[in-house]
Design an enzyme around this catalytic site. Sequence first.
Site, PDB file in Angstrom:
ATOM      1  N   LYS A   1     -12.933  -4.271  -3.780  1.00  0.00           N
ATOM      2  CA  LYS A   1     -13.593  -3.689  -4.602  1.00  0.00           C
ATOM      3  C   LYS A   1     -14.132  -4.337  -5.866  1.00  0.00           C
ATOM      4  O   LYS A   1     -15.185  -4.480  -6.120  1.00  0.00           O
ATOM      5  CB  LYS A   1     -13.050  -2.098  -4.892  1.00  0.00           C
ATOM      6  CG  LYS A   1     -13.032  -1.472  -3.826  1.00  0.00           C
ATOM      7  CD  LYS A   1     -12.102  -0.005  -4.017  1.00  0.00           C
ATOM      8  CE  LYS A   1     -12.161   0.629  -2.542  1.00  0.00           C
ATOM      9  NZ  LYS A   1     -11.306   1.975  -2.618  1.00  0.00           N
TER      10      LYS A   1
ATOM     11  N   GLN B   1      -7.273   4.768  -6.597  1.00  0.00           N
ATOM     12  CA  GLN B   1      -7.068   4.181  -5.503  1.00  0.00           C
ATOM     13  C   GLN B   1      -6.181   5.380  -4.717  1.00  0.00           C
ATOM     14  O   GLN B   1      -4.986   5.600  -5.086  1.00  0.00           O
ATOM     15  CB  GLN B   1      -6.374   2.928  -5.306  1.00  0.00           C
ATOM     16  CG  GLN B   1      -6.289   2.421  -3.898  1.00  0.00           C
ATOM     17  CD  GLN B   1      -7.554   2.266  -2.999  1.00  0.00           C
ATOM     18  OE1 GLN B   1      -8.423   1.750  -3.558  1.00  0.00           O
ATOM     19  NE2 GLN B   1      -7.413   2.337  -1.940  1.00  0.00           N
TER      20      GLN B   1
ATOM     21  N   ASP C   1     -16.299   7.992  -6.178  1.00  0.00           N
ATOM     22  CA  ASP C   1     -15.830   8.125  -4.894  1.00  0.00           C
ATOM     23  C   ASP C   1     -16.101   9.596  -4.262  1.00  0.00           C
ATOM     24  O   ASP C   1     -15.898   9.763  -3.256  1.00  0.00           O
ATOM     25  CB  ASP C   1     -14.077   8.336  -4.903  1.00  0.00           C
ATOM     26  CG  ASP C   1     -13.561   7.023  -4.373  1.00  0.00           C
ATOM     27  OD1 ASP C   1     -14.302   6.262  -3.726  1.00  0.00           O
ATOM     28  OD2 ASP C   1     -12.403   6.633  -4.579  1.00  0.00           O
TER      29      ASP C   1
END
Length: 286
Positions: A57, A101, A124
């Site tokens: 990422k 994450q 997200d």
Amino acid sequence: MVDRKARIIDGLAVAHSLRTDIRRRVADLQSSRGIMPGLAVVLVGDDPASAVYVRNKIRACAEAGIRSFEYRRPASIDTATLVALIEDLNANPEIHGVLVQLPLPKHIEMRKVLESISVEKDVDGFHLYNVGGLVVGNTIFSPCTPYGVTKLLEHENIPVAGQNIVIVGASNIVGKPMALMLMQRDATVAVCHAKTRDLAQFTILADILIVAAGKPNLILPQMVKTGAVVVDVGINRLPDGRITGDVDFEGVAQKASFITPVPGGVGPMTVTMLLENTVAAAERVA
Ligand code: NAD
């Protein structure tokens, strides 16, 4: 068996073209508004797979001209300390997107952490507000993997409205949001999961079959309708180290009209949609 070879959907190529557009938008933001989009990535613990995802990422951000800020914290961190870090990131004007994450260590209250991310920075799409937005068709940020699948279908001009779509896998990050996004586009959606009886009875009806179960070879040719579009979200590492999806690719490709490979299908789209959401977050500020 019908002698038909499916068109292979090249996720790398689609991702590349979307990323070219994202780079242009980043450059525009900088030149016209002096804004440099920034993404904060929080990594807790030392899970090697998570570390690889985070590295990918961060590299993708650099290539797109997006600044990234990495925050590594030990697995021993408690929920309150992690929430305090996120509140700092929420208040930081250089940061437009905040990503934690997953998975988090078991002792951390994941929902509390995800709910602490400001809705405007929830790139997200896991905050309850954004999840609720999916239900009513008014989401600020869509979760990256299902968002990437919709972009692949759009890119291939595959219509969704009125189609029978079967999703195998009902997780909060892939299957369920995927179903909501496709219902919003007027598809007829069925969602299957590990407790579904006779999976094939559902999959055989699918005009579009989307598989996200994490089980190699779960979908065999006899479970797929001739001419179906097959999207394989699964990522599985075989004992010999190879990466494979959930679909018997060679077999199903003889029957489907379109199919995504693994790797090189949905995977590159997920990170691309994270970049897209981060730039969109910065554009909202602008
Ligand atoms: P998960 O484990 O949270 O959920 C799996 C879902 O599949 C569950 O709903 C489960 O009930 C269902 N399932 C499991 N076995 C099944 C079976 N035999 N028949 C029918 N349903 C079954 O997983 P997840 O996080 O949703 O990920 C699913 C897969 O997608 C994994 O392989 C993961 O690595 C992959 N993934 C890929 C990307 C990407 O970018 N391509 C992103 C996220 C996840």
